[in-house]
Design a protein around this motif. Structure first.
Motif, PDB file in Angstrom:
ATOM      1  N   PRO A   7      84.272  20.346 -48.628  1.00 18.24           N
ATOM      2  CA  PRO A   7      84.518  21.498 -47.756  1.00 18.24           C
ATOM      3  C   PRO A   7      83.473  21.718 -46.672  1.00 18.24           C
ATOM      4  CG  PRO A   7      83.711  22.217 -49.902  1.00 18.24           C
ATOM      5  CD  PRO A   7      83.979  20.756 -50.018  1.00 18.24           C
ATOM      6  N   ALA A   8      82.269  21.217 -46.856  1.00 27.78           N
ATOM      7  CA  ALA A   8      81.205  21.500 -45.885  1.00 27.78           C
ATOM      8  C   ALA A   8      81.075  20.410 -44.826  1.00 27.78           C
ATOM      9  CB  ALA A   8      79.878  21.671 -46.609  1.00 27.78           C
ATOM     10  N   GLU A   9      81.916  19.394 -44.887  1.00 25.98           N
ATOM     11  CA  GLU A   9      81.742  18.235 -44.015  1.00 25.98           C
ATOM     12  C   GLU A   9      82.720  18.237 -42.828  1.00 25.98           C
ATOM     13  OE1 GLU A   9      80.396  15.126 -47.560  1.00 25.98           O
ATOM     14  OE2 GLU A   9      82.152  14.710 -46.309  1.00 25.98           O
ATOM     15  N   GLN A  10      82.230  17.716 -41.705  1.00 24.39           N
ATOM     16  CA  GLN A  10      83.111  17.370 -40.599  1.00 24.39           C
ATOM     17  C   GLN A  10      83.760  16.024 -40.933  1.00 24.39           C
ATOM     18  OE1 GLN A  10      83.884  19.154 -37.798  1.00 24.39           O
ATOM     19  NE2 GLN A  10      82.705  20.824 -38.740  1.00 24.39           N
ATOM     20  N   PRO A  11      85.037  15.827 -40.621  1.00 25.37           N
ATOM     21  CA  PRO A  11      85.727  14.619 -41.095  1.00 25.37           C
ATOM     22  C   PRO A  11      85.392  13.339 -40.336  1.00 25.37           C
ATOM     23  CG  PRO A  11      87.204  15.938 -39.764  1.00 25.37           C
ATOM     24  CD  PRO A  11      85.947  16.747 -39.929  1.00 25.37           C
ATOM     25  N   GLU A  12      85.013  13.454 -39.067  1.00 29.86           N
ATOM     26  CA  GLU A  12      84.838  12.239 -38.272  1.00 29.86           C
ATOM     27  C   GLU A  12      83.781  11.324 -38.882  1.00 29.86           C
ATOM     28  OE1 GLU A  12      86.589  10.160 -36.383  1.00 29.86           O
ATOM     29  OE2 GLU A  12      86.845  11.841 -34.985  1.00 29.86           O
ATOM     30  N   GLY A  13      84.157  10.067 -39.050  1.00 27.12           N
ATOM     31  CA  GLY A  13      83.221   9.072 -39.567  1.00 27.12           C
ATOM     32  C   GLY A  13      83.120   9.005 -41.076  1.00 27.12           C
ATOM     33  N   ARG A  14      83.764   9.924 -41.778  1.00 25.91           N
ATOM     34  CA  ARG A  14      83.542  10.053 -43.225  1.00 25.91           C
ATOM     35  C   ARG A  14      84.456   9.175 -44.082  1.00 25.91           C
ATOM     36  NH1 ARG A  14      78.875  12.638 -44.999  1.00 25.91           N
ATOM     37  NH2 ARG A  14      78.459  14.512 -43.747  1.00 25.91           N
ATOM     38  N   PHE A  15      85.300   8.355 -43.458  1.00 27.12           N
ATOM     39  CA  PHE A  15      86.293   7.587 -44.209  1.00 27.12           C
ATOM     40  C   PHE A  15      86.111   6.102 -43.901  1.00 27.12           C
ATOM     41  CE2 PHE A  15      87.717  11.829 -43.335  1.00 27.12           C
ATOM     42  CZ  PHE A  15      88.139  12.285 -44.584  1.00 27.12           C
ATOM     43  N   LEU A  16      85.959   5.306 -44.946  1.00 22.51           N
ATOM     44  CA  LEU A  16      85.624   3.892 -44.755  1.00 22.51           C
ATOM     45  C   LEU A  16      86.843   3.081 -44.335  1.00 22.51           C
ATOM     46  CD1 LEU A  16      83.291   1.814 -45.056  1.00 22.51           C
ATOM     47  CD2 LEU A  16      84.249   1.275 -47.303  1.00 22.51           C
ATOM     48  N   PRO A  17      86.769   2.391 -43.202  1.00 24.90           N
ATOM     49  CA  PRO A  17      87.861   1.500 -42.807  1.00 24.90           C
ATOM     50  C   PRO A  17      88.028   0.356 -43.805  1.00 24.90           C
ATOM     51  CG  PRO A  17      86.472   2.027 -40.926  1.00 24.90           C
ATOM     52  CD  PRO A  17      85.743   2.507 -42.151  1.00 24.90           C
ATOM     53  N   GLU A  18      89.206   0.299 -44.385  1.00 26.76           N
ATOM     54  CA  GLU A  18      89.544  -0.713 -45.378  1.00 26.76           C
ATOM     55  C   GLU A  18      91.052  -0.680 -45.554  1.00 26.76           C
ATOM     56  OE1 GLU A  18      87.856  -0.418 -49.295  1.00 26.76           O
ATOM     57  OE2 GLU A  18      85.966  -1.294 -48.697  1.00 26.76           O
ATOM     58  N   THR A  19      91.586  -1.598 -46.351  1.00 27.50           N
ATOM     59  CA  THR A  19      92.993  -1.552 -46.721  1.00 27.50           C
ATOM     60  C   THR A  19      93.112  -0.910 -48.094  1.00 27.50           C
ATOM     61  OG1 THR A  19      93.591  -3.473 -45.388  1.00 27.50           O
ATOM     62  CG2 THR A  19      95.053  -2.916 -47.210  1.00 27.50           C
ATOM     63  N   TYR A  20      93.955   0.107 -48.193  1.00 28.01           N
ATOM     64  CA  TYR A  20      94.122   0.862 -49.438  1.00 28.01           C
ATOM     65  C   TYR A  20      95.558   0.708 -49.941  1.00 28.01           C
ATOM     66  CZ  TYR A  20      89.688   2.957 -48.080  1.00 28.01           C
ATOM     67  OH  TYR A  20      88.375   3.140 -47.723  1.00 28.01           O
ATOM     68  N   ALA A  21      95.681   0.339 -51.210  1.00 29.11           N
ATOM     69  CA  ALA A  21      97.003   0.204 -51.827  1.00 29.11           C
ATOM     70  C   ALA A  21      97.445   1.554 -52.385  1.00 29.11           C
ATOM     71  CB  ALA A  21      96.952  -0.836 -52.944  1.00 29.11           C
ATOM     72  N   TYR A  22      98.743   1.784 -52.338  1.00 28.64           N
ATOM     73  CA  TYR A  22      99.289   3.009 -52.920  1.00 28.64           C
ATOM     74  C   TYR A  22     100.684   2.747 -53.455  1.00 28.64           C
ATOM     75  CZ  TYR A  22     102.006   3.556 -48.579  1.00 28.64           C
ATOM     76  OH  TYR A  22     102.868   3.371 -47.538  1.00 28.64           O
TER      77      TYR A  22
END
Length: 346
Positions: A162-177
């Protein structure tokens, strides 16, 4: 024993023999037909076809669904016999299962018994912005879109940051779902992957860096990511920015200006944009911008934490994806004239 009795017994013996032979023949034919059914491909009509088994579906309902989708016209008895032979009749799991060309009834039941549900992939591309990421997740097939209608703060709240800005916080990768997963599930995993990457790489950094937190490294890495996609230039460009930070020079990097312009950016940057102050304008404000400007990949983070030594303080794009570096402003001015204005001196 009279002849009539003998003839009667012979008749019944022959009749029974014929019946036994007929039954044996039928059994052989039936076994061959069952074996052919078990290992012959299902009727897959289109690439990417699948079957979605609802929770609590009975075996009879599963077979009916296979027939309704025209995957199989075989008798339900054959399906029941095959499931009994494989000992999986009561062990089939709910979920979505792929039915690629060539898959057989035996293979499909084995997948259902093992719970090998259909997996799809979504790729987060190095250099995307958080907005790009949300757009891609919104287009992902069979993914629940739980972020729809949520603002940035609500999304970060829902993923436990909740305290974070989202930009940059997600690692570029391939994710299975799998079907039933949501975009929030992907965001949680990508967020955790980035946090884990920073936890791993930050302690190994060049200790002389003018960076005090992993977040500052993330900001610098995002700038490097947007400046070049070339593996052989990342550490070199990171070195330029590190030396500028060390000597209190303005970073003067166009990607931060563009990010600060937001939707007003129309594909071209003008001189007035470089002088219009925003929190992200590194031509008007010293130091790093307040947040990352993109989602940096692991190579860009590595470059930011291990910049290449050197003396260059400037660089300019050649126009072919590479850059030319300079130590002095005079040299940089000549490079700009040559590669940007096409006025190369002889």
């Amino acid at each position: 024993m009279n002849r009539k009795t003998q003839r009667g017994r012979a008749f019944w013996r022959n009749t029974i023999l014929v019946l036994l032979l007929a039954l044996a023949g039928a059994a052989v034919w039936g076994w061959r037909d069952f074996s052919h059914f078990s290992d012959a491909p299902l009727h897959v009509s289109a690439p990417g076809e699948s079957i979605d088994i609802g929770r609590g579906s009975s075996f009879k309902e599963i077979v009916r669904q296979l027939r309704n989708q025209d995957l199989s016209a075989a008798s339900p008895l054959y399906w029941r016999l095959l499931a009994m032979q494989m000992q999986v009749a009561g062990r089939l799991h709910a979920g979505e299962y792929a039915t690629p060309a060539g898959i057989t009834p035996r293979q499909l039941l084995a997948n259902m018994a093992a719970g090998r549900v259909l997996q799809r992939n979504v790729t987060i591309v190095d250099g995307w912005t958080f907005r790009d990421l949300l757009t891609a997740l919104g287009k992902a097939e069979k993914l629940k879109h739980e972020t729809a209608g949520l603002d940035t703060a609500a999304i970060m709240q829902r993923i436990g940051a909740p305290a974070e800005q989202p930009e940059g916080r997600f690692l570029p990768e391939t994710y299975a779902y799998v079907k039933g997963d949501s975009d929030l599930d992907i965001l949680k995993r990508a967020h955790a992957a980035m946090a884990k990457t920073l936890d791993e790489l930050w302690p190994q950094r060049d200790k002389s860096l003018p960076l005090t937190t992993p977040y500052e490294a993330l900001i610098l890495a995002s700038i490097v990511e947007k400046e070049t996609g070339r593996a052989d230039e990342r550490a070199k460009i990171a070195g330029v920015f590190v030396r500028r930070l060390e000597t209190h020079m303005l970073l003067q990097t166009d990607p931060t200006v563009i990010y600060g312009m937001g939707e007003s950016y129309q594909g071209k940057i003008h001189k007035v944009d470089l002088t219009t102050d925003t929190p992200y304008n590194t031509y008007t404000r010293p130091g790093l911008p307040p947040t990352p400007i993109a989602l940096p990949g692991r190579p860009a983070i590595m470059a930011a934490l291990h910049p290449e030594p050197g003396t260059a303080l400037y660089f300019v794009a050649r126009g072919d994806g590479t850059h030319v570096f300079a130590d002095t402003l005079a040299e940089q001015s000549r490079n700009v004239a040559c590669y940007q204005l096409k006025k190369c001196s002889q």
